[in-house]
Scaffold this motif. Structure first.
Motif, PDB file in Angstrom:
ATOM      1  N   MET A 122     -12.787  31.010  81.698  1.00  0.00           N
ATOM      2  CA  MET A 122     -12.671  31.301  80.364  1.00  0.00           C
ATOM      3  C   MET A 122     -14.014  30.887  79.310  1.00  0.00           C
ATOM      4  O   MET A 122     -14.309  29.678  79.778  1.00  0.00           O
ATOM      5  CB  MET A 122     -11.490  30.594  79.850  1.00  0.00           C
ATOM      6  N   SER A 123     -14.550  31.579  78.574  1.00  0.00           N
ATOM      7  CA  SER A 123     -15.590  31.103  77.740  1.00  0.00           C
ATOM      8  C   SER A 123     -15.151  29.988  76.686  1.00  0.00           C
ATOM      9  O   SER A 123     -14.067  29.939  76.122  1.00  0.00           O
ATOM     10  CB  SER A 123     -16.381  31.932  76.940  1.00  0.00           C
ATOM     11  N   ARG A 124     -15.928  29.146  76.259  1.00  0.00           N
ATOM     12  CA  ARG A 124     -15.554  27.932  75.227  1.00  0.00           C
ATOM     13  C   ARG A 124     -15.831  28.505  73.908  1.00  0.00           C
ATOM     14  O   ARG A 124     -16.552  29.243  73.772  1.00  0.00           O
ATOM     15  CB  ARG A 124     -16.711  26.725  75.515  1.00  0.00           C
ATOM     16  N   ARG A 125     -14.950  28.095  73.164  1.00  0.00           N
ATOM     17  CA  ARG A 125     -15.047  28.623  71.621  1.00  0.00           C
ATOM     18  C   ARG A 125     -15.945  28.001  70.893  1.00  0.00           C
ATOM     19  O   ARG A 125     -16.459  26.861  71.143  1.00  0.00           O
ATOM     20  CB  ARG A 125     -13.569  28.250  70.941  1.00  0.00           C
ATOM     21  N   ARG A 126     -16.871  28.814  70.034  1.00  0.00           N
ATOM     22  CA  ARG A 126     -18.021  28.093  69.650  1.00  0.00           C
ATOM     23  C   ARG A 126     -17.815  27.814  68.279  1.00  0.00           C
ATOM     24  O   ARG A 126     -17.451  28.383  67.351  1.00  0.00           O
ATOM     25  CB  ARG A 126     -19.087  29.347  69.465  1.00  0.00           C
ATOM     26  N   TYR A 127     -18.146  26.333  68.079  1.00  0.00           N
ATOM     27  CA  TYR A 127     -17.805  25.721  67.002  1.00  0.00           C
ATOM     28  C   TYR A 127     -19.281  25.513  66.183  1.00  0.00           C
ATOM     29  O   TYR A 127     -20.016  25.062  66.856  1.00  0.00           O
ATOM     30  CB  TYR A 127     -17.096  24.480  67.213  1.00  0.00           C
ATOM     31  N   ALA A 128     -19.085  25.050  65.041  1.00  0.00           N
ATOM     32  CA  ALA A 128     -20.274  24.674  64.119  1.00  0.00           C
ATOM     33  C   ALA A 128     -19.592  23.412  62.962  1.00  0.00           C
ATOM     34  O   ALA A 128     -18.425  23.657  62.687  1.00  0.00           O
ATOM     35  CB  ALA A 128     -20.836  25.466  62.875  1.00  0.00           C
ATOM     36  N   LEU A 129     -20.245  22.426  62.988  1.00  0.00           N
ATOM     37  CA  LEU A 129     -20.107  21.337  62.050  1.00  0.00           C
ATOM     38  C   LEU A 129     -20.501  21.585  60.810  1.00  0.00           C
ATOM     39  O   LEU A 129     -21.828  21.733  60.784  1.00  0.00           O
ATOM     40  CB  LEU A 129     -20.272  20.063  62.673  1.00  0.00           C
ATOM     41  N   VAL A 130     -19.883  21.468  59.520  1.00  0.00           N
ATOM     42  CA  VAL A 130     -20.415  21.442  58.288  1.00  0.00           C
ATOM     43  C   VAL A 130     -20.142  20.148  57.557  1.00  0.00           C
ATOM     44  O   VAL A 130     -18.895  19.875  57.398  1.00  0.00           O
ATOM     45  CB  VAL A 130     -19.730  22.803  57.644  1.00  0.00           C
ATOM     46  N   GLY A 131     -21.196  19.518  57.465  1.00  0.00           N
ATOM     47  CA  GLY A 131     -20.962  18.072  56.850  1.00  0.00           C
ATOM     48  C   GLY A 131     -20.870  17.069  58.061  1.00  0.00           C
ATOM     49  O   GLY A 131     -19.979  16.966  58.658  1.00  0.00           O
ATOM     50  N   ALA A 132     -21.977  16.307  58.129  1.00  0.00           N
ATOM     51  CA  ALA A 132     -22.268  15.218  59.059  1.00  0.00           C
ATOM     52  C   ALA A 132     -22.078  14.026  58.632  1.00  0.00           C
ATOM     53  O   ALA A 132     -22.942  13.076  59.041  1.00  0.00           O
ATOM     54  CB  ALA A 132     -23.530  15.645  59.817  1.00  0.00           C
ATOM     55  N   GLY A 133     -20.986  13.755  58.040  1.00  0.00           N
ATOM     56  CA  GLY A 133     -20.768  12.089  57.820  1.00  0.00           C
ATOM     57  C   GLY A 133     -19.665  11.310  58.690  1.00  0.00           C
ATOM     58  O   GLY A 133     -19.607  11.861  59.709  1.00  0.00           O
ATOM     59  N   HIS A 134     -19.044  10.403  58.186  1.00  0.00           N
ATOM     60  CA  HIS A 134     -18.610   9.511  59.023  1.00  0.00           C
ATOM     61  C   HIS A 134     -17.336  10.130  59.854  1.00  0.00           C
ATOM     62  O   HIS A 134     -16.999  10.032  60.857  1.00  0.00           O
ATOM     63  CB  HIS A 134     -18.035   8.165  58.173  1.00  0.00           C
ATOM     64  N   ARG A 135     -16.678  10.805  58.891  1.00  0.00           N
ATOM     65  CA  ARG A 135     -15.453  11.376  59.392  1.00  0.00           C
ATOM     66  C   ARG A 135     -15.549  12.712  60.553  1.00  0.00           C
ATOM     67  O   ARG A 135     -14.574  12.795  61.269  1.00  0.00           O
ATOM     68  CB  ARG A 135     -14.518  12.248  58.407  1.00  0.00           C
ATOM     69  N   ALA A 136     -16.816  13.132  60.360  1.00  0.00           N
ATOM     70  CA  ALA A 136     -17.274  14.051  61.546  1.00  0.00           C
ATOM     71  C   ALA A 136     -17.171  13.677  62.858  1.00  0.00           C
ATOM     72  O   ALA A 136     -16.982  14.399  63.875  1.00  0.00           O
ATOM     73  CB  ALA A 136     -18.610  14.645  61.260  1.00  0.00           C
ATOM     74  N   GLN A 137     -17.233  12.353  63.125  1.00  0.00           N
ATOM     75  CA  GLN A 137     -17.392  11.930  64.544  1.00  0.00           C
ATOM     76  C   GLN A 137     -16.035  12.321  65.207  1.00  0.00           C
ATOM     77  O   GLN A 137     -16.122  12.495  66.413  1.00  0.00           O
ATOM     78  CB  GLN A 137     -17.566  10.185  64.620  1.00  0.00           C
TER      79      GLN A 137
END
Length: 460
Positions: free
Chosen positions: A1-16
């Motif tokens: 099964m292929s992995r779902r492709r994600y993008a992160l928008v906003g790379a602050g503290h909460r993104a971790q």
């Protein structure tokens, strides 16, 4: 099964939290293929984190190139952790470009931007998931179960008091949250969590809001009135006091903010008694619900301890939840203890107010009894964060407590805060249906129609 492709928008503290989930537990289901972030230092922080976990480096884009990123990287889902006032335009652009959205609370900060999200969802048919992790906390789930089971009967009123201490509460007055145009104030940024809990606990929707409050502790005018003057503009300096945050003392904050500020000028450690604070630190609301229940809510952001107390009154009895997340802020703890004790164990304060939680139920003409609160695992919010991430990345299963939230839940939660802000401005109660959001107006119209039918039936 292929992995779902994600993008992160906003790379602050909460993104971790999301990045670590993608490169950790959900590495077989998800792939972080792109990061959209204007600050190159913050973007690189997460690129390095992904590469160190053994994955290819995600591509980095600026906010102006969001649509190009989604198409070029074949992004299926974006995770938005940007500043609150940027949520709506980023959500709308992502939906129109062909990606589904996962967004941190709050959904947005005002009525027009919420209406724009509603229009985009109608136009594209795409999905917007909002991450209300407080629902998943075992203590909050336990209270929902008590109410849902009918143990205390039909809910007539809720009394909800939340206190933020001078460590965590002060932090909202150091950063961009201190400016209402960016955060919507604590009624939207912070209390949307709390309003969502009430909406979800009692399974009803807000209809009318009256608010009172103001900036009474933080800010330059309050400081001057108490004889506090001539403070440094920021906390990163030798000899910082208990209200200051020295970014050099926290490796992660230093990497994400102190080392990055040369690129955008954003200061994470501003003085809580400085100029330019436009949000309130003391708030009180009365909220009427479609079910007939009433909520009385208060928020204080400069308490000596942190936690909350909820009392739910019903036709058969009462349920009381008391939570102490940090029993005291002590002067000898140093400058860099845990800021948010709900997300990370802060350790014992050694005070007469011990950290803990207790849910008590008492029915009419019976003795009170305690309802067990069972942790579901390790991690933030009693293991609740892990349950939330499971629903986000694996899809919600059959949840009898209905914890997964969508954009409608996000709208209902911010509706209380948006109406509250309008009430603060006008000194008048505000009808939620008048915020300019079709979904809320149709909700209220449905309630009115049902009331008319019930009255007609009673007269007949």
């Amino acid at each position: 099964m292929s992995r779902r492709r994600y993008a992160l928008v906003g790379a602050g503290h909460r993104a971790q939290m999301y990045v670590d989930a993608i490169i950790g537990r959900y590495r077989d289901d998800a792939a972080l293929v792109a990061i959209c972030e204007p600050n190159p230092v913050r973007a690189q922080y997460y690129v390095d984190r992904v590469v160190e976990a053994g994955f290819p480096a995600p591509a980095v884009y600026g906010p102006d190139d969001l649509e190009d990123m989604i198409r070029a990287e074949q992004v299926e889902r974006v995770v938005i952790c940007a500043r609150d006032d940027l949520h709506a335009p980023l959500i709308v652009r992502s939906l129109d470009a062909g990606a589904d959205v996962v967004v941190e609370k709050p959904l947005t900060i005002d009525g027009p931007s919420a209406a724009a999200i509603e229009d985009a969802i109608d136009r594209t048919g795409r999905e917007v998931v909002i991450t209300f992790n407080y629902r998943y906390s075992p203590r909050n789930s336990a209270l929902r179960q008590v109410i849902q089971d009918g143990t205390i009967g039909q809910v007539t009123s809720v009394d909800f008091s939340w206190v933020l201490d001078t460590k965590h509460g002060a932090d909202y007055f150091r950063r961009w949250h201190r400016e209402k145009e960016h955060s919507g104030g604590l009624l939207v940024h912070k209390a949307s969590h709390h309003f969502d809990l009430v909406n979800w606990w009692i399974r009803s929707a807000p209809r009318r809001v009256f608010a009172s409050g103001g900036l009474r502790f933080y800010g330059s005018e309050n400081a001057a009135a108490r004889g506090i003057r001539n403070r440094p503009e920021r906390g990163t300096h030798d000899g910082a006091d208990s209200f200051e945050l020295d970014l050099r003392g926290d490796e992660r904050l230093k990497a994400l903010y102190l080392d990055a500020e040369q690129h955008d000028g954003y200061l994470r450690d501003r003085d809580v008694f400085g100029e330019g604070i436009t949000i309130e630190d003391n708030l009180a609301l009365v909220v009427d619900y479609a079910s007939g229940a009433t909520l009385s809510y208060s928020l204080n952001a400069h308490s000596p301890w942190e936690g909350y107390r909820v009392a739910v009154n019903g036709t058969l009895g009462r349920a009381e939840l008391e939570v102490v997340e940090r029993g005291a802020v002590l002067a000898d703890e140093g400058l860099h203890p845990v800021l948010d004790p709900s997300a990370v164990d802060a350790g014992s304060s050694g005070s007469l107010r011990p950290e803990g939680e207790r849910l008590i139920v008492q029915k009419h003409w019976e003795a009170a009894y305690e309802v067990p609160i069972v942790a579901v695992g390790e991690g933030g919010h009693g293991g609740g964060d892990e349950l939330l991430l499971s629903d986000v990345f694996e899809g919600p299963g059959d949840d009898p407590l209905a914890r997964p939230a969508d954009w409608r839940d996000g709208v209902r939660s911010i509706a209380v805060g948006i109406a509250g802000n309008r009430s603060l401005e006008t000194g008048l109660p505000v009808q939620v249906a008048e915020l300019g959001i079709r979904f809320l107006a149709s909700d209220a119209a449905g309630d009115a129609a049902a009331d008319s039918t019930a009255v007609a039936a009673a007269r007949a």
